[in-house]
Scaffold this active site. Sequence first.
Site, PDB file in Angstrom:
ATOM      1  CG  HIS A   1      -4.038  -3.508   3.042  1.00 27.09           C
ATOM      2  ND1 HIS A   1      -3.075  -3.038   3.901  1.00 27.09           N
ATOM      3  CD2 HIS A   1      -4.582  -2.423   2.451  1.00 27.09           C
ATOM      4  CE1 HIS A   1      -3.040  -1.723   3.847  1.00 27.09           C
ATOM      5  NE2 HIS A   1      -3.946  -1.321   2.971  1.00 27.09           N
TER       6      HIS A   1
ATOM      7  CD  GLU B   1      -1.995  -6.026   5.547  1.00 27.69           C
ATOM      8  OE1 GLU B   1      -1.545  -6.516   4.501  1.00 27.69           O
ATOM      9  OE2 GLU B   1      -2.127  -4.789   5.711  1.00 27.69           O
TER      10      GLU B   1
ATOM     11  CB  SER C   1      -0.269 -18.103  34.335  1.00 27.15           C
ATOM     12  OG  SER C   1      -1.232 -17.501  35.168  1.00 27.15           O
TER      13      SER C   1
ATOM     14  N   GLY D   1      -4.012 -14.238  35.526  1.00 26.80           N
ATOM     15  CA  GLY D   1      -4.215 -14.117  34.074  1.00 26.80           C
ATOM     16  C   GLY D   1      -3.219 -14.975  33.305  1.00 26.80           C
TER      17      GLY D   1
ATOM     18  CB  CYS E   1      -0.970  -0.047   1.178  1.00 26.13           C
ATOM     19  SG  CYS E   1      -2.265   1.177   1.047  1.00 26.13           S
TER      20      CYS E   1
END
Length: 508
Positions: free
Chosen positions: A166, A168, A226, A222, A78
Amino acid sequence: MQTILILDFGSQYTQLIARKIRELNVYCEIHAYNKIPQLTADVKGVVLSGSPYSCNDAHAPVPDLSQIKGRLPMLAVCYGAQYLVKMGGGNVLPSKIREYGRANLQYIDNSNPLLKDISPNSQVWMSHGDTIERVPQNYKLICSTDTVKYAGYQIEGEQTYAIQFHPEVSHSIEGLKMLRNFVVDICHCDQSWTPASFVETTIADLRQKLGNDKVVLGLSGGVDSSVAAMLLNKAIGKNLHCIFVDNGLLRKNEFENVLESYKDMGLNVKGVDAKQKFYDVLKGVTDPEKKRKAIGKTFIDVFDEEAKQITDVKWLAQGTIYPDVIESLSVKGPSATIKSHHNVGGLPDYMKLKIVEPLRSLFKDEVRRVGRQIGLKNDLLSRHPFPGPGLAIRILGDITPQKVEILQNVDNIFIGGLKEHGLYDKVWQAGAMLLPVQSVGVMGDERTYENVVALRAVESNDGMTADWSHLPYDFLAKMSNRIINEVKGVNRVVYDISSKPPATIEWE
Ligand code: XMP
Protein backbone atom coordinates in the site's frame (compact mmCIF):
# COMPACT_ATOMS: atom_id res chain seq x y z
CA MET A 1 -9.18 19.64 -15.27
CA GLN A 2 -6.61 16.86 -15.22
CA THR A 3 -8.06 14.03 -13.15
CA ILE A 4 -6.97 10.68 -11.78
CA LEU A 5 -9.81 8.20 -11.24
CA ILE A 6 -9.62 5.89 -8.27
CA LEU A 7 -11.78 2.82 -8.55
CA ASP A 8 -12.89 1.67 -5.13
CA PHE A 9 -13.20 -2.00 -4.30
CA GLY A 10 -14.11 -1.27 -0.69
CA SER A 11 -10.68 -0.94 0.91
CA GLN A 12 -10.37 1.01 4.14
CA TYR A 13 -7.46 2.84 2.50
CA THR A 14 -9.17 4.14 -0.63
CA GLN A 15 -9.72 7.64 0.77
CA LEU A 16 -6.11 7.74 1.79
CA ILE A 17 -5.01 7.10 -1.81
CA ALA A 18 -7.09 10.11 -2.84
CA ARG A 19 -5.67 12.30 -0.11
CA LYS A 20 -2.10 11.41 -1.00
CA ILE A 21 -2.61 12.11 -4.70
CA ARG A 22 -4.17 15.43 -3.83
CA GLU A 23 -1.22 16.24 -1.59
CA LEU A 24 0.72 16.13 -4.85
CA ASN A 25 -1.59 18.87 -6.14
CA VAL A 26 -3.26 16.52 -8.58
CA TYR A 27 -7.05 16.30 -8.61
CA CYS A 28 -8.56 12.84 -8.22
CA GLU A 29 -11.97 11.32 -7.71
CA ILE A 30 -13.14 8.09 -6.14
CA HIS A 31 -15.73 6.02 -7.97
CA ALA A 32 -17.19 2.64 -7.12
CA TYR A 33 -15.64 -0.10 -9.31
CA ASN A 34 -19.06 -0.89 -10.75
CA LYS A 35 -20.02 2.70 -11.51
CA ILE A 36 -17.19 3.90 -13.69
CA PRO A 37 -18.13 7.22 -15.31
CA GLN A 38 -17.79 7.92 -19.01
CA LEU A 39 -14.12 8.80 -19.47
CA THR A 40 -13.25 12.23 -20.81
CA ALA A 41 -9.91 13.53 -22.09
CA ASP A 42 -9.36 15.01 -18.61
CA VAL A 43 -8.82 11.57 -17.12
CA LYS A 44 -5.07 11.02 -17.17
CA GLY A 45 -4.83 7.77 -15.26
CA VAL A 46 -6.64 5.25 -13.10
CA VAL A 47 -5.84 3.67 -9.74
CA LEU A 48 -7.40 0.39 -8.63
CA SER A 49 -7.75 0.22 -4.86
CA GLY A 50 -7.45 -2.63 -2.42
CA SER A 51 -10.43 -4.61 -1.16
CA PRO A 52 -11.54 -6.72 1.78
CA TYR A 53 -12.39 -9.43 -0.79
CA SER A 54 -10.18 -12.12 -2.22
CA CYS A 55 -10.23 -12.09 -6.01
CA ASN A 56 -11.09 -15.80 -5.78
CA ASP A 57 -14.31 -15.15 -3.81
CA ALA A 58 -17.52 -15.99 -5.59
CA HIS A 59 -18.74 -12.41 -5.06
CA ALA A 60 -15.42 -10.66 -5.61
CA PRO A 61 -15.76 -7.27 -7.28
CA VAL A 62 -15.21 -7.45 -11.03
CA PRO A 63 -14.76 -4.11 -12.77
CA ASP A 64 -15.27 -3.49 -16.45
CA LEU A 65 -11.87 -2.10 -17.47
CA SER A 66 -12.52 -2.22 -21.22
CA GLN A 67 -12.23 1.54 -21.70
CA ILE A 68 -9.19 1.75 -19.41
CA LYS A 69 -6.75 -1.14 -19.54
CA GLY A 70 -4.06 -0.64 -22.16
CA ARG A 71 -5.51 2.76 -23.09
CA LEU A 72 -4.74 4.80 -20.00
CA PRO A 73 -1.98 4.53 -17.42
CA MET A 74 -3.18 2.36 -14.56
CA LEU A 75 -1.80 1.65 -11.10
CA ALA A 76 -3.30 -1.37 -9.39
CA VAL A 77 -2.82 -1.63 -5.64
CA CYS A 78 -3.17 -4.82 -3.55
CA TYR A 79 -6.51 -6.38 -4.61
CA GLY A 80 -6.20 -4.49 -7.90
CA ALA A 81 -2.80 -6.10 -8.51
CA GLN A 82 -4.12 -9.56 -7.69
CA TYR A 83 -7.24 -9.08 -9.76
CA LEU A 84 -5.21 -8.21 -12.87
CA VAL A 85 -3.09 -11.31 -12.39
CA LYS A 86 -6.14 -13.52 -12.15
CA MET A 87 -7.76 -11.81 -15.10
CA GLY A 88 -4.62 -12.38 -17.21
CA GLY A 89 -4.55 -16.11 -16.42
CA GLY A 90 -2.07 -16.13 -13.52
CA ASN A 91 -2.53 -17.58 -10.05
CA VAL A 92 -3.53 -15.91 -6.81
CA LEU A 93 -3.66 -18.12 -3.71
CA PRO A 94 -4.15 -17.68 0.02
CA SER A 95 -0.79 -16.68 1.40
CA LYS A 96 1.07 -19.31 3.46
CA ILE A 97 3.16 -16.80 5.34
CA ARG A 98 2.26 -13.58 7.11
CA GLU A 99 1.95 -10.76 4.61
CA TYR A 100 0.83 -8.09 6.98
CA GLY A 101 2.92 -5.21 8.24
CA ARG A 102 6.27 -3.74 7.33
CA ALA A 103 8.43 -5.33 4.66
CA ASN A 104 11.45 -4.21 2.67
CA LEU A 105 11.88 -4.16 -1.08
CA GLN A 106 14.98 -6.24 -1.63
CA TYR A 107 14.79 -6.18 -5.39
CA ILE A 108 13.89 -2.93 -7.11
CA ASP A 109 14.01 -2.27 -10.84
CA ASN A 110 14.91 1.41 -10.70
CA SER A 111 14.73 1.65 -14.49
CA ASN A 112 10.99 1.18 -14.20
CA PRO A 113 9.34 4.63 -14.14
CA LEU A 114 7.14 3.71 -11.17
CA LEU A 115 10.20 2.93 -9.07
CA LYS A 116 12.47 5.76 -10.20
CA ASP A 117 14.65 6.96 -7.29
CA ILE A 118 13.26 4.45 -4.81
CA SER A 119 16.01 3.53 -2.35
CA PRO A 120 17.40 0.03 -1.86
CA ASN A 121 15.49 -1.86 0.84
CA SER A 122 12.73 0.74 0.90
CA GLN A 123 10.14 -0.07 3.58
CA VAL A 124 6.60 -0.80 2.40
CA TRP A 125 3.35 -1.80 4.13
CA MET A 126 1.73 -5.10 3.21
CA SER A 127 -1.81 -6.00 4.14
CA HIS A 128 -3.23 -8.96 2.30
CA GLY A 129 -4.40 -12.50 2.88
CA ASP A 130 -3.83 -13.70 -0.70
CA THR A 131 -0.64 -13.57 -2.65
CA ILE A 132 0.35 -13.70 -6.30
CA GLU A 133 1.81 -17.16 -7.03
CA ARG A 134 2.34 -16.96 -10.75
CA VAL A 135 1.96 -14.07 -13.18
CA PRO A 136 1.02 -14.32 -16.86
CA GLN A 137 3.91 -14.28 -19.30
CA ASN A 138 3.82 -10.62 -20.27
CA TYR A 139 3.78 -9.40 -16.64
CA LYS A 140 7.27 -8.18 -15.81
CA LEU A 141 8.52 -8.33 -12.23
CA ILE A 142 9.63 -4.89 -10.97
CA CYS A 143 10.13 -5.39 -7.22
CA SER A 144 10.19 -8.09 -4.53
CA THR A 145 10.58 -8.47 -0.79
CA ASP A 146 12.31 -11.49 0.73
CA THR A 147 8.97 -13.26 1.13
CA VAL A 148 6.82 -11.75 -1.58
CA LYS A 149 8.26 -12.32 -5.03
CA TYR A 150 5.68 -10.37 -6.99
CA ALA A 151 5.59 -7.27 -4.81
CA GLY A 152 5.16 -5.32 -8.05
CA TYR A 153 4.95 -5.84 -11.80
CA GLN A 154 4.28 -4.03 -15.06
CA ILE A 155 2.28 -5.46 -17.92
CA GLU A 156 4.55 -5.28 -20.94
CA GLY A 157 3.40 -3.07 -23.78
CA GLU A 158 1.00 -1.25 -21.46
CA GLN A 159 1.27 1.57 -18.97
CA THR A 160 -0.21 -0.82 -16.42
CA TYR A 161 1.64 -1.05 -13.11
CA ALA A 162 0.72 -3.02 -10.05
CA ILE A 163 1.95 -3.33 -6.48
CA GLN A 164 0.75 -5.66 -3.74
CA PHE A 165 1.74 -3.25 -0.94
CA HIS A 166 0.00 0.00 0.00
CA PRO A 167 1.87 3.13 -1.14
CA GLU A 168 -0.77 5.38 0.46
CA VAL A 169 -0.02 4.26 4.02
CA SER A 170 2.64 6.26 5.87
CA HIS A 171 4.54 3.07 6.79
CA SER A 172 5.39 2.78 3.09
CA ILE A 173 8.18 5.30 3.52
CA GLU A 174 8.56 6.15 -0.17
CA GLY A 175 4.94 5.49 -1.09
CA LEU A 176 4.26 9.12 -1.86
CA LYS A 177 7.26 9.14 -4.22
CA MET A 178 5.82 6.13 -6.06
CA LEU A 179 2.45 7.86 -6.35
CA ARG A 180 4.28 10.94 -7.63
CA ASN A 181 6.14 8.82 -10.18
CA PHE A 182 2.80 7.48 -11.32
CA VAL A 183 0.73 10.65 -11.52
CA VAL A 184 3.48 13.01 -12.68
CA ASP A 185 5.92 10.97 -14.78
CA ILE A 186 3.59 8.28 -16.08
CA CYS A 187 0.25 10.12 -16.28
CA HIS A 188 1.83 13.53 -17.04
CA CYS A 189 -0.30 15.49 -14.58
CA ASP A 190 1.14 18.94 -14.06
CA GLN A 191 0.45 19.34 -10.31
CA SER A 192 -1.50 22.54 -10.81
CA TRP A 193 -4.45 21.68 -8.56
CA THR A 194 -3.74 24.04 -5.66
CA PRO A 195 -5.99 25.90 -3.22
CA ALA A 196 -5.48 29.03 -5.32
CA SER A 197 -6.50 27.28 -8.53
CA PHE A 198 -9.46 25.70 -6.75
CA VAL A 199 -10.66 29.09 -5.53
CA GLU A 200 -10.28 30.65 -8.96
CA THR A 201 -12.08 27.93 -10.89
CA THR A 202 -14.79 27.48 -8.26
CA ILE A 203 -15.64 31.17 -8.22
CA ALA A 204 -15.79 31.22 -12.01
CA ASP A 205 -17.97 28.09 -12.06
CA LEU A 206 -20.31 29.48 -9.39
CA ARG A 207 -20.73 32.72 -11.31
CA GLN A 208 -21.58 30.85 -14.42
CA LYS A 209 -23.93 28.42 -12.74
CA LEU A 210 -25.77 30.94 -10.56
CA GLY A 211 -25.84 33.98 -12.80
CA ASN A 212 -28.02 36.55 -11.13
CA ASP A 213 -29.95 34.03 -8.99
CA LYS A 214 -30.38 34.36 -5.26
CA VAL A 215 -28.90 31.71 -3.00
CA VAL A 216 -29.68 30.92 0.62
CA LEU A 217 -27.20 29.23 2.95
CA GLY A 218 -27.36 28.16 6.59
CA LEU A 219 -24.23 29.09 8.51
CA SER A 220 -23.28 27.04 11.55
CA GLY A 221 -20.09 28.68 12.75
CA GLY A 222 -18.16 25.63 11.50
CA VAL A 223 -15.39 25.62 8.94
CA ASP A 224 -17.34 24.05 6.07
CA SER A 225 -20.32 26.37 5.95
CA SER A 226 -18.06 29.38 6.52
CA VAL A 227 -15.75 28.51 3.63
CA ALA A 228 -18.70 27.72 1.37
CA ALA A 229 -20.18 31.11 2.23
CA MET A 230 -16.95 32.94 1.49
CA LEU A 231 -16.58 31.33 -1.92
CA LEU A 232 -20.17 32.16 -2.79
CA ASN A 233 -19.77 35.66 -1.46
CA LYS A 234 -16.81 36.19 -3.75
CA ALA A 235 -18.77 34.79 -6.66
CA ILE A 236 -22.18 36.44 -6.25
CA GLY A 237 -21.87 38.95 -3.39
CA LYS A 238 -25.17 40.22 -2.02
CA ASN A 239 -27.18 37.60 -3.90
CA LEU A 240 -25.97 35.22 -1.22
CA HIS A 241 -28.30 35.33 1.79
CA CYS A 242 -26.87 33.63 4.85
CA ILE A 243 -28.93 32.58 7.84
CA PHE A 244 -27.34 31.87 11.19
CA VAL A 245 -29.73 30.38 13.73
CA ASP A 246 -29.24 30.62 17.48
CA ASN A 247 -30.73 27.34 18.68
CA GLY A 248 -29.85 28.11 22.29
CA LEU A 249 -27.48 25.15 22.29
CA LEU A 250 -24.33 26.88 21.12
CA ARG A 251 -21.26 27.63 23.20
CA LYS A 252 -21.22 30.65 25.48
CA ASN A 253 -21.34 33.93 23.48
CA GLU A 254 -20.81 31.92 20.31
CA PHE A 255 -23.79 33.34 18.48
CA GLU A 256 -22.82 36.98 19.04
CA ASN A 257 -19.10 36.45 18.36
CA VAL A 258 -19.52 34.38 15.24
CA LEU A 259 -22.20 36.65 13.85
CA GLU A 260 -19.82 39.57 14.31
CA SER A 261 -17.02 37.67 12.51
CA TYR A 262 -19.36 36.89 9.63
CA LYS A 263 -20.32 40.52 9.29
CA ASP A 264 -16.64 41.52 9.34
CA MET A 265 -16.07 39.11 6.50
CA GLY A 266 -18.59 41.06 4.46
CA LEU A 267 -21.22 38.32 4.42
CA ASN A 268 -24.85 39.20 3.93
CA VAL A 269 -25.99 37.37 7.06
CA LYS A 270 -29.09 37.40 9.19
CA GLY A 271 -28.89 36.17 12.76
CA VAL A 272 -32.09 34.55 14.00
CA ASP A 273 -32.74 34.14 17.71
CA ALA A 274 -34.82 30.97 17.91
CA LYS A 275 -33.66 29.84 21.35
CA GLN A 276 -37.12 29.67 22.87
CA LYS A 277 -38.53 27.56 20.02
CA PHE A 278 -35.81 24.98 20.56
CA TYR A 279 -36.22 24.95 24.34
CA ASP A 280 -39.97 24.52 23.89
CA VAL A 281 -39.70 21.47 21.67
CA LEU A 282 -36.96 19.95 23.80
CA LYS A 283 -38.88 20.29 27.01
CA GLY A 284 -38.94 16.94 28.81
CA VAL A 285 -37.20 15.08 25.95
CA THR A 286 -34.50 12.76 27.28
CA ASP A 287 -33.92 10.24 24.50
CA PRO A 288 -30.81 11.29 22.48
CA GLU A 289 -32.26 10.33 19.11
CA LYS A 290 -35.50 12.18 19.87
CA LYS A 291 -33.45 15.23 20.80
CA ARG A 292 -31.58 15.05 17.51
CA LYS A 293 -34.81 14.68 15.54
CA ALA A 294 -36.55 17.50 17.38
CA ILE A 295 -33.58 19.81 16.83
CA GLY A 296 -33.26 18.84 13.17
CA LYS A 297 -36.93 19.44 12.52
CA THR A 298 -37.05 22.74 14.38
CA PHE A 299 -33.99 23.94 12.52
CA ILE A 300 -35.71 23.20 9.23
CA ASP A 301 -38.84 25.03 10.32
CA VAL A 302 -36.90 28.10 11.40
CA PHE A 303 -34.71 28.05 8.33
CA ASP A 304 -37.63 27.56 6.04
CA GLU A 305 -39.52 30.43 7.61
CA GLU A 306 -36.53 32.71 7.06
CA ALA A 307 -35.78 31.49 3.55
CA LYS A 308 -39.37 32.20 2.52
CA GLN A 309 -38.86 35.84 3.35
CA ILE A 310 -36.17 36.16 0.70
CA THR A 311 -38.08 36.73 -2.49
CA ASP A 312 -37.21 34.68 -5.56
CA VAL A 313 -34.55 32.57 -3.97
CA LYS A 314 -33.60 29.74 -6.36
CA TRP A 315 -30.76 27.87 -4.73
CA LEU A 316 -29.87 26.31 -1.43
CA ALA A 317 -26.13 26.20 -0.76
CA GLN A 318 -24.69 23.52 1.50
CA GLY A 319 -21.27 22.91 2.98
CA THR A 320 -21.22 19.22 2.01
CA ILE A 321 -17.67 17.90 1.77
CA TYR A 322 -16.13 14.95 -0.05
CA PRO A 323 -16.24 12.36 2.75
CA ASP A 324 -20.05 12.85 2.90
CA VAL A 325 -20.22 12.32 -0.84
CA ILE A 326 -18.01 9.25 -0.71
CA GLU A 327 -20.11 7.73 2.06
CA SER A 328 -23.14 7.85 -0.13
CA LEU A 329 -21.24 6.47 -3.16
CA SER A 330 -19.00 3.97 -1.48
CA VAL A 331 -18.97 0.28 -2.26
CA LYS A 332 -19.66 -1.02 1.23
CA GLY A 333 -18.14 1.23 3.80
CA PRO A 334 -18.84 0.24 7.38
CA SER A 335 -18.48 3.96 8.09
CA ALA A 336 -21.87 4.62 6.52
CA THR A 337 -23.76 2.92 9.32
CA ILE A 338 -21.65 4.30 12.17
CA LYS A 339 -22.31 7.86 11.13
CA SER A 340 -25.89 7.63 9.95
CA HIS A 341 -27.28 9.15 13.12
CA HIS A 342 -25.27 12.28 12.52
CA ASN A 343 -27.44 13.45 9.72
CA VAL A 344 -29.58 15.84 11.57
CA GLY A 345 -32.07 15.81 8.73
CA GLY A 346 -32.21 16.89 5.11
CA LEU A 347 -34.23 19.82 3.95
CA PRO A 348 -37.85 19.29 3.08
CA ASP A 349 -38.88 18.72 -0.50
CA TYR A 350 -41.35 21.55 -0.41
CA MET A 351 -38.54 24.04 -0.36
CA LYS A 352 -38.02 23.12 -4.01
CA LEU A 353 -34.63 24.74 -4.24
CA LYS A 354 -31.79 23.65 -6.43
CA ILE A 355 -28.73 22.58 -4.49
CA VAL A 356 -25.25 24.08 -4.86
CA GLU A 357 -22.34 22.54 -2.97
CA PRO A 358 -19.07 24.33 -3.67
CA LEU A 359 -16.97 22.06 -1.40
CA ARG A 360 -18.32 18.74 -2.61
CA SER A 361 -14.97 17.63 -3.94
CA LEU A 362 -12.81 18.58 -0.95
CA PHE A 363 -11.50 16.74 2.08
CA LYS A 364 -11.64 18.54 5.42
CA ASP A 365 -7.98 19.55 5.43
CA GLU A 366 -8.41 20.88 1.90
CA VAL A 367 -11.39 22.96 3.01
CA ARG A 368 -9.09 24.50 5.62
CA ARG A 369 -6.41 25.21 3.01
CA VAL A 370 -8.98 26.84 0.76
CA GLY A 371 -10.32 28.83 3.73
CA ARG A 372 -6.83 30.06 4.49
CA GLN A 373 -6.33 30.96 0.84
CA ILE A 374 -9.42 33.17 0.79
CA GLY A 375 -8.63 34.78 4.11
CA LEU A 376 -10.94 33.07 6.60
CA LYS A 377 -9.95 34.16 10.10
CA ASN A 378 -7.80 31.77 12.04
CA ASP A 379 -10.23 31.39 14.92
CA LEU A 380 -12.89 30.11 12.51
CA LEU A 381 -10.40 27.96 10.59
CA SER A 382 -8.86 26.11 13.48
CA ARG A 383 -12.06 25.36 15.40
CA HIS A 384 -12.72 21.98 16.83
CA PRO A 385 -15.70 20.14 15.33
CA PHE A 386 -18.94 20.83 17.17
CA PRO A 387 -22.03 18.65 16.75
CA GLY A 388 -25.09 20.07 15.00
CA PRO A 389 -27.38 19.38 18.01
CA GLY A 390 -24.83 21.25 20.11
CA LEU A 391 -24.97 21.15 23.88
CA ALA A 392 -28.24 19.20 23.76
CA ILE A 393 -26.32 15.94 23.37
CA ARG A 394 -23.88 16.97 26.11
CA ILE A 395 -26.63 17.48 28.67
CA LEU A 396 -27.65 13.99 29.61
CA GLY A 397 -31.34 13.81 30.27
CA ASP A 398 -33.78 16.65 29.70
CA ILE A 399 -32.74 20.13 28.68
CA THR A 400 -33.54 23.38 30.42
CA PRO A 401 -32.15 26.88 29.82
CA GLN A 402 -30.58 26.71 33.30
CA LYS A 403 -28.71 23.52 32.49
CA VAL A 404 -27.55 25.03 29.21
CA GLU A 405 -26.19 28.00 31.09
CA ILE A 406 -24.30 25.84 33.58
CA LEU A 407 -22.77 23.78 30.79
CA GLN A 408 -21.90 26.88 28.76
CA ASN A 409 -19.99 28.27 31.71
CA VAL A 410 -18.14 25.01 32.33
CA ASP A 411 -17.33 24.60 28.64
CA ASN A 412 -16.15 28.18 28.41
CA ILE A 413 -13.64 27.69 31.23
CA PHE A 414 -12.40 24.42 29.76
CA ILE A 415 -12.06 25.61 26.14
CA GLY A 416 -10.64 28.96 27.26
CA GLY A 417 -8.16 27.08 29.45
CA LEU A 418 -7.06 24.85 26.58
CA LYS A 419 -6.41 27.96 24.50
CA GLU A 420 -4.54 29.79 27.28
CA HIS A 421 -2.31 26.80 27.92
CA GLY A 422 -1.51 26.23 24.25
CA LEU A 423 -3.38 22.91 24.24
CA TYR A 424 -6.36 23.76 22.03
CA ASP A 425 -4.62 22.96 18.74
CA LYS A 426 -3.16 19.77 20.16
CA VAL A 427 -6.53 18.13 20.76
CA TRP A 428 -8.94 17.26 18.01
CA GLN A 429 -12.13 17.98 19.91
CA ALA A 430 -12.99 18.94 23.46
CA GLY A 431 -16.04 19.75 25.49
CA ALA A 432 -17.90 19.15 28.71
CA MET A 433 -20.86 16.96 29.59
CA LEU A 434 -23.42 17.76 32.24
CA LEU A 435 -24.34 14.51 33.94
CA PRO A 436 -27.74 13.71 35.42
CA VAL A 437 -26.01 12.87 38.65
CA GLN A 438 -25.76 14.85 41.83
CA SER A 439 -23.10 14.26 44.40
CA VAL A 440 -22.28 15.41 47.88
CA GLY A 441 -19.60 18.00 48.49
CA VAL A 442 -18.51 20.56 51.05
CA MET A 443 -18.04 24.23 50.43
CA GLY A 444 -16.90 26.21 53.44
CA ASP A 445 -19.01 24.84 56.25
CA GLU A 446 -21.84 23.93 53.95
CA ARG A 447 -22.68 20.52 52.68
CA THR A 448 -23.62 20.68 48.97
CA TYR A 449 -25.54 18.34 46.74
CA GLU A 450 -24.86 19.43 43.20
CA ASN A 451 -24.07 18.47 39.62
CA VAL A 452 -21.19 16.46 38.22
CA VAL A 453 -19.57 17.49 34.94
CA ALA A 454 -17.28 15.38 32.80
CA LEU A 455 -14.55 16.92 30.70
CA ARG A 456 -13.70 15.20 27.43
CA ALA A 457 -10.77 15.86 25.10
CA VAL A 458 -9.77 13.50 22.31
CA GLU A 459 -7.15 13.00 19.66
CA SER A 460 -8.41 11.77 16.33
CA ASN A 461 -8.01 12.13 12.58
CA ASP A 462 -11.57 11.97 11.43
CA GLY A 463 -13.73 11.29 14.47
CA MET A 464 -14.27 7.67 13.48
CA THR A 465 -11.79 6.47 16.06
CA ALA A 466 -10.37 8.52 18.90
CA ASP A 467 -8.12 8.29 21.90
CA TRP A 468 -8.55 10.38 25.03
CA SER A 469 -6.03 13.20 25.24
CA HIS A 470 -3.43 12.82 27.93
CA LEU A 471 -3.81 16.38 29.19
CA PRO A 472 -1.34 17.40 31.92
CA TYR A 473 -2.58 16.77 35.48
CA ASP A 474 -1.69 20.32 36.47
CA PHE A 475 -3.91 21.66 33.77
CA LEU A 476 -6.80 19.38 34.73
CA ALA A 477 -6.37 20.40 38.37
CA LYS A 478 -6.61 24.08 37.40
CA MET A 479 -9.70 23.48 35.32
CA SER A 480 -11.38 21.53 38.08
CA ASN A 481 -10.67 24.26 40.64
CA ARG A 482 -11.90 27.01 38.42
CA ILE A 483 -15.05 25.18 37.38
CA ILE A 484 -16.06 24.29 40.93
CA ASN A 485 -15.27 27.77 42.21
CA GLU A 486 -16.80 29.74 39.39
CA VAL A 487 -19.79 27.74 38.19
CA LYS A 488 -22.63 27.67 40.59
CA GLY A 489 -24.34 24.31 40.62
CA VAL A 490 -21.26 22.17 39.97
CA ASN A 491 -19.32 20.57 42.80
CA ARG A 492 -17.49 17.73 41.07
CA VAL A 493 -15.44 17.41 37.88
CA VAL A 494 -14.34 14.13 36.29
CA TYR A 495 -12.18 13.50 33.23
CA ASP A 496 -13.30 10.97 30.62
CA ILE A 497 -10.55 8.45 29.84
CA SER A 498 -12.42 6.28 27.34
CA SER A 499 -11.30 5.66 23.78
CA LYS A 500 -13.52 5.27 20.75
CA PRO A 501 -14.31 2.46 20.16
CA PRO A 502 -15.81 1.17 22.37
CA ALA A 503 -16.95 4.54 23.76
CA THR A 504 -18.02 7.39 21.47
CA ILE A 505 -16.81 10.98 21.58
CA GLU A 506 -20.15 12.42 22.65
CA TRP A 507 -21.98 10.88 25.59
CA GLU A 508 -25.31 10.75 23.80
P1 XMP B 1 -19.38 10.19 18.22
O1 XMP B 1 -20.05 10.65 19.47
O2 XMP B 1 -20.29 9.39 17.32
O3 XMP B 1 -19.01 11.51 17.42
O4 XMP B 1 -18.09 9.48 18.49
C1 XMP B 1 -18.14 11.56 16.31
C2 XMP B 1 -18.13 13.00 15.82
O5 XMP B 1 -19.42 13.37 15.35
C3 XMP B 1 -19.94 14.45 16.10
N1 XMP B 1 -21.36 14.20 16.32
C4 XMP B 1 -22.35 14.82 15.66
N2 XMP B 1 -22.30 15.79 14.71
N3 XMP B 1 -24.67 15.77 14.61
C5 XMP B 1 -23.47 16.27 14.22
O6 XMP B 1 -23.46 17.18 13.38
C6 XMP B 1 -24.79 14.79 15.55
O7 XMP B 1 -25.90 14.37 15.90
C7 XMP B 1 -23.56 14.30 16.10
N4 XMP B 1 -23.27 13.35 17.03
C8 XMP B 1 -21.92 13.31 17.14
C9 XMP B 1 -19.13 14.48 17.37
O8 XMP B 1 -19.11 15.79 17.94
C10 XMP B 1 -17.77 14.02 16.90
O9 XMP B 1 -17.06 15.07 16.28
